[in-house]
Design an enzyme around this catalytic site. Structure first.
Site, PDB file in Angstrom:
ATOM      1  N   GLY A  13       0.846  -1.110   0.141  1.00  0.00           N
ATOM      2  CA  GLY A  13       0.062  -0.034   0.011  1.00  0.00           C
ATOM      3  C   GLY A  13       0.661   1.326  -0.048  1.00  0.00           C
ATOM      4  N   VAL A  18      -0.677   6.809   3.942  1.00  0.00           N
ATOM      5  CA  VAL A  18       0.229   6.311   5.053  1.00  0.00           C
ATOM      6  C   VAL A  18       1.379   5.341   4.653  1.00  0.00           C
ATOM      7  CG1 VAL A  18       0.515   5.436   7.255  1.00  0.00           C
ATOM      8  CG2 VAL A  18      -1.977   6.094   6.357  1.00  0.00           C
ATOM      9  N   LEU A 108      -1.873  -2.334   9.977  1.00  0.00           N
ATOM     10  CA  LEU A 108      -2.192  -0.828  10.282  1.00  0.00           C
ATOM     11  C   LEU A 108      -3.933  -1.056  10.489  1.00  0.00           C
ATOM     12  CD1 LEU A 108       0.337   0.024   9.166  1.00  0.00           C
ATOM     13  CD2 LEU A 108      -0.742   2.100   8.613  1.00  0.00           C
ATOM     14  N   SER A 110      -7.306   1.135  12.692  1.00  0.00           N
ATOM     15  CA  SER A 110      -7.858   2.577  12.784  1.00  0.00           C
ATOM     16  C   SER A 110      -8.494   3.091  14.039  1.00  0.00           C
ATOM     17  CB  SER A 110      -8.785   2.789  11.528  1.00  0.00           C
ATOM     18  OG  SER A 110      -9.627   4.021  11.789  1.00  0.00           O
ATOM     19  N   SER A 111      -8.725   3.939  14.526  1.00  0.00           N
ATOM     20  CA  SER A 111      -9.457   4.393  15.635  1.00  0.00           C
ATOM     21  C   SER A 111     -10.836   4.163  15.496  1.00  0.00           C
ATOM     22  CB  SER A 111      -9.197   5.781  16.050  1.00  0.00           C
ATOM     23  OG  SER A 111      -9.672   6.608  15.164  1.00  0.00           O
ATOM     24  N   CYS A 112     -11.406   3.958  14.367  1.00  0.00           N
ATOM     25  CA  CYS A 112     -12.964   3.947  13.987  1.00  0.00           C
ATOM     26  C   CYS A 112     -13.198   2.446  14.459  1.00  0.00           C
ATOM     27  CB  CYS A 112     -13.309   4.408  12.676  1.00  0.00           C
ATOM     28  SG  CYS A 112     -12.580   3.357  11.646  1.00  0.00           S
ATOM     29  N   TYR A 139     -16.112  -1.930   7.686  1.00  0.00           N
ATOM     30  CA  TYR A 139     -14.698  -1.598   7.659  1.00  0.00           C
ATOM     31  C   TYR A 139     -14.280  -2.276   8.999  1.00  0.00           C
ATOM     32  CZ  TYR A 139     -10.306   1.171   7.832  1.00  0.00           C
ATOM     33  OH  TYR A 139      -8.955   1.556   8.002  1.00  0.00           O
ATOM     34  N   LYS A 143     -11.121  -4.867   9.955  1.00  0.00           N
ATOM     35  CA  LYS A 143     -10.087  -4.361  10.619  1.00  0.00           C
ATOM     36  C   LYS A 143      -9.740  -5.224  12.059  1.00  0.00           C
ATOM     37  CE  LYS A 143      -7.696  -1.702   7.620  1.00  0.00           C
ATOM     38  NZ  LYS A 143      -6.365  -1.863   7.381  1.00  0.00           N
ATOM     39  N   PRO A 166      -4.001   4.192  14.041  1.00  0.00           N
ATOM     40  CA  PRO A 166      -3.881   5.370  13.995  1.00  0.00           C
ATOM     41  C   PRO A 166      -5.306   6.316  14.128  1.00  0.00           C
ATOM     42  CG  PRO A 166      -2.783   4.296  12.057  1.00  0.00           C
ATOM     43  CD  PRO A 166      -3.713   3.387  12.735  1.00  0.00           C
ATOM     44  N   LEU A 169      -6.226  10.647   9.792  1.00  0.00           N
ATOM     45  CA  LEU A 169      -5.149  11.402   9.471  1.00  0.00           C
ATOM     46  C   LEU A 169      -5.579  12.186   8.257  1.00  0.00           C
ATOM     47  CD1 LEU A 169      -3.178   7.847   9.173  1.00  0.00           C
ATOM     48  CD2 LEU A 169      -3.134   9.536  10.884  1.00  0.00           C
ATOM     49  N   HIS A 182     -12.227  11.785   3.299  1.00  0.00           N
ATOM     50  CA  HIS A 182     -12.446  12.126   4.619  1.00  0.00           C
ATOM     51  C   HIS A 182     -12.643  13.379   4.484  1.00  0.00           C
ATOM     52  CE1 HIS A 182     -10.354   8.091   5.225  1.00  0.00           C
ATOM     53  NE2 HIS A 182     -11.322   8.014   6.211  1.00  0.00           N
ATOM     54  N   TRP A 205     -21.004  18.975   6.701  1.00  0.00           N
ATOM     55  CA  TRP A 205     -21.888  17.793   6.877  1.00  0.00           C
ATOM     56  C   TRP A 205     -22.041  17.718   8.528  1.00  0.00           C
ATOM     57  CZ3 TRP A 205     -19.596  13.368   3.535  1.00  0.00           C
ATOM     58  CH2 TRP A 205     -19.824  13.503   2.052  1.00  0.00           C
ATOM     59  N   ARG A 212     -12.988  14.863  16.562  1.00  0.00           N
ATOM     60  CA  ARG A 212     -11.932  14.087  15.991  1.00  0.00           C
ATOM     61  C   ARG A 212     -10.535  14.385  16.389  1.00  0.00           C
ATOM     62  NH1 ARG A 212     -16.001  11.537  15.359  1.00  0.00           N
ATOM     63  NH2 ARG A 212     -16.991  11.003  13.426  1.00  0.00           N
ATOM     64  N   ASP A 271     -23.423  12.297  11.363  1.00  0.00           N
ATOM     65  CA  ASP A 271     -22.301  12.932  12.247  1.00  0.00           C
ATOM     66  C   ASP A 271     -21.176  11.639  12.357  1.00  0.00           C
ATOM     67  OD1 ASP A 271     -22.785  15.456  12.780  1.00  0.00           O
ATOM     68  OD2 ASP A 271     -23.801  14.949  14.643  1.00  0.00           O
TER      69      ASP A 271
HETATM   70  P1  GDP Z   1     -15.100   9.441  10.045  1.00  0.00           P
HETATM   71  O1  GDP Z   1     -14.089   9.835  11.426  1.00  0.00           O
HETATM   72  O2  GDP Z   1     -15.126   8.067   9.972  1.00  0.00           O
HETATM   73  O3  GDP Z   1     -16.648   9.806  10.732  1.00  0.00           O
HETATM   74  O4  GDP Z   1     -14.474  10.255   8.943  1.00  0.00           O
HETATM   75  P2  GDP Z   1     -14.790  11.613   7.937  1.00  0.00           P
HETATM   76  O5  GDP Z   1     -13.626  12.214   8.013  1.00  0.00           O
HETATM   77  O6  GDP Z   1     -15.588  10.927   6.838  1.00  0.00           O
HETATM   78  O7  GDP Z   1     -15.797  12.458   9.004  1.00  0.00           O
HETATM   79  C1  GDP Z   1     -15.549  13.072  10.114  1.00  0.00           C
HETATM   80  C2  GDP Z   1     -16.589  14.070  10.401  1.00  0.00           C
HETATM   81  O8  GDP Z   1     -16.677  15.054   9.609  1.00  0.00           O
HETATM   82  C3  GDP Z   1     -17.938  13.419  10.369  1.00  0.00           C
HETATM   83  O9  GDP Z   1     -18.765  13.825  11.607  1.00  0.00           O
HETATM   84  C4  GDP Z   1     -18.481  14.036   9.407  1.00  0.00           C
HETATM   85  O10 GDP Z   1     -20.097  14.125   9.390  1.00  0.00           O
HETATM   86  C5  GDP Z   1     -17.792  15.370   9.346  1.00  0.00           C
HETATM   87  N1  GDP Z   1     -18.102  16.186   7.917  1.00  0.00           N
HETATM   88  C6  GDP Z   1     -18.308  17.383   7.909  1.00  0.00           C
HETATM   89  N2  GDP Z   1     -18.147  17.822   6.592  1.00  0.00           N
HETATM   90  C7  GDP Z   1     -17.679  16.686   5.926  1.00  0.00           C
HETATM   91  C8  GDP Z   1     -17.471  16.378   4.555  1.00  0.00           C
HETATM   92  O11 GDP Z   1     -17.536  17.225   3.856  1.00  0.00           O
HETATM   93  N3  GDP Z   1     -16.799  15.154   4.370  1.00  0.00           N
HETATM   94  C9  GDP Z   1     -16.501  14.249   5.128  1.00  0.00           C
HETATM   95  N4  GDP Z   1     -16.238  13.074   5.004  1.00  0.00           N
HETATM   96  N5  GDP Z   1     -16.857  14.346   6.571  1.00  0.00           N
HETATM   97  C10 GDP Z   1     -17.373  15.730   6.809  1.00  0.00           C
END
Ligand code: GDP
Length: 315
Positions: A13, A18, A108, A110-112, A139, A143, A166, A169, A182, A205, A212, A271
């Site tokens: 990868g 990463v 690797l 992930s925290s999710c 996912y 993992k 992690p 990132l 992301h 969003w 985070r 969210d």
């Molecule tokens: P997560 O940590 O797996 O939820 O990964 P993401 O990076 O996709 O989202 C992180 C947070 O950012 C979530 O609460 C989303 O709702 C918020 N968020 C706000 N705007 C955006 C956007 O435009 N794209 C994404 N991916 N997330 C967003």
């Protein structure tokens, strides 16, 4: 203490964010980097192909940074791809590494993959203590299976395998796609568009309330190498120890980009997990700390992104 000097290291990868940062960091350790074939040449989801490739390349050390990854909506919309691809990739690499007697393997995660409502900060032992976040359950299950595979090989065959987890990132080499990436790359793309089209409103969003923990990918690579060299534990969280709300992240990004319009929260979008701050005691106990602050890292990333006007989703 492990040492990578002169070792043949395969970063599976290495074209991902990463993986690329790990290769750069391993070169500073004087590792011999095994050339990682592109996806069109080596499909990591095919066991026979992975076995053939590893038998011919014979790495001493393997980093499993190859995975199907994506943002919250990509995960929610493609659960079958996320679980199937990741189960195949990790199983093929980990089982073959064990069979060939690879001297060290770092997987690797992930925290999710922590339970949605686990106490914060998240200690490694909280894994599998509660239900997962719905949007990325597929996912996370893959993992978690990878981590169990690593632990099982340690236990049954005494393999020197470990997993690192992690936090969220960002940085060079990220995937830029408005819908599927992301939050940081997605917001950067939309901010740029909002500035160029002189839009009075900027949509984010969700509610802006989720928190985070964001880490620059170079700090992440540094921490992973540090953990692989110095920490004997089978599982190590990789993070900065600090988190931030999405609303506050947006405030920093709009300031860096110079956007002055109104921020609107689109609550029709998910969210996800309310919070996932990692407990980084294991990392800190081995005297590691991050070098790049969030503000500094976002400035660098915005600079690199805005210098490349045509940046789009990578293949
Ligand atoms: P997560 O940590 O797996 O939820 O990964 P993401 O990076 O996709 O989202 C992180 C947070 O950012 C979530 O609460 C989303 O709702 C918020 N968020 C706000 N705007 C955006 C956007 O435009 N794209 C994404 N991916 N997330 C967003």
């Amino acid at each position: 203490m492990h040492n990578f000097e002169g070792k043949k290291v395969w970063v599976a990868g290495s074209r991902g964010m990463v993986g690329a940062a790990l290769v750069q960091r391993l070169m500073q350790e004087s590792a011999r980097i095994v050339q990682d074939p592109p996806r069109q040449v080596l499909d990591l989801r095919r066991q026979a192909d992975v076995e053939g490739w590893m038998e011919s390349s014979r790495p001493d050390v393997v980093f499993v940074a190859a995975a199907r990854v994506g943002g919250i909506l990509d995960n929610a919309n493609h659960p079958a791809d996320f679980i199937a691809d990741n189960l195949q990739i990790e199983t093929n690499i980990i089982t073959t590494a064990a069979k060939l007697g690879v001297s060290q393997l770092v997987f690797l995660g992930s925290s999710c993959i922590y339970p949605k409502h686990a106490p914060q900060p998240l200690k490694e032992e909280y894994l599998l203590t509660g239900p997962l976040e719905e949007t990325n359950r597929a996912y996370a299950m893959a993992k978690l299976a990878g981590i169990e595979l690593v632990n099982a090989y340690r236990k049954q065959h005494d393999c020197n395998f470990m997993s690192v987890l992690p936090c969220n990132l960002y940085g060079p080499g990220d995937t830029y796609d408005i819908q599927n990436s992301h939050v940081i790359p997605a917001l950067m793309m939309r901010l740029k568009e909002a500035i160029e089209s002189k839009s009075a409103e900027f949509k984010v969003w969700g509610t802006g309330k989720p928190r985070r923990e964001f880490m620059h990918v170079n700090d992440c690579a540094d921490a992973i190498i540090h953990a692989a060299k110095n920490i004997a534990n089978e599982l190590v969280n990789i993070g900065t120890g600090e988190d931030i709300s999405i609303a506050d992240l947006v405030a920093i990004l709009t300031e860096i980009a110079g956007y002055k319009g109104q921020i609107v929260f689109d609550t029709s979008k998910p969210d996800g997990t309310p919070r996932k701050l990692l407990d980084i005691s294991r990392l800190q106990a081995s005297t590691w700390g991050p070098q790049i602050s969030l503000k500094q890292g976002l400035e660098l990333t915005w600079q690199a992104f805005s210098d490349q006007p045509s940046q789009r989703r990578r293949a």
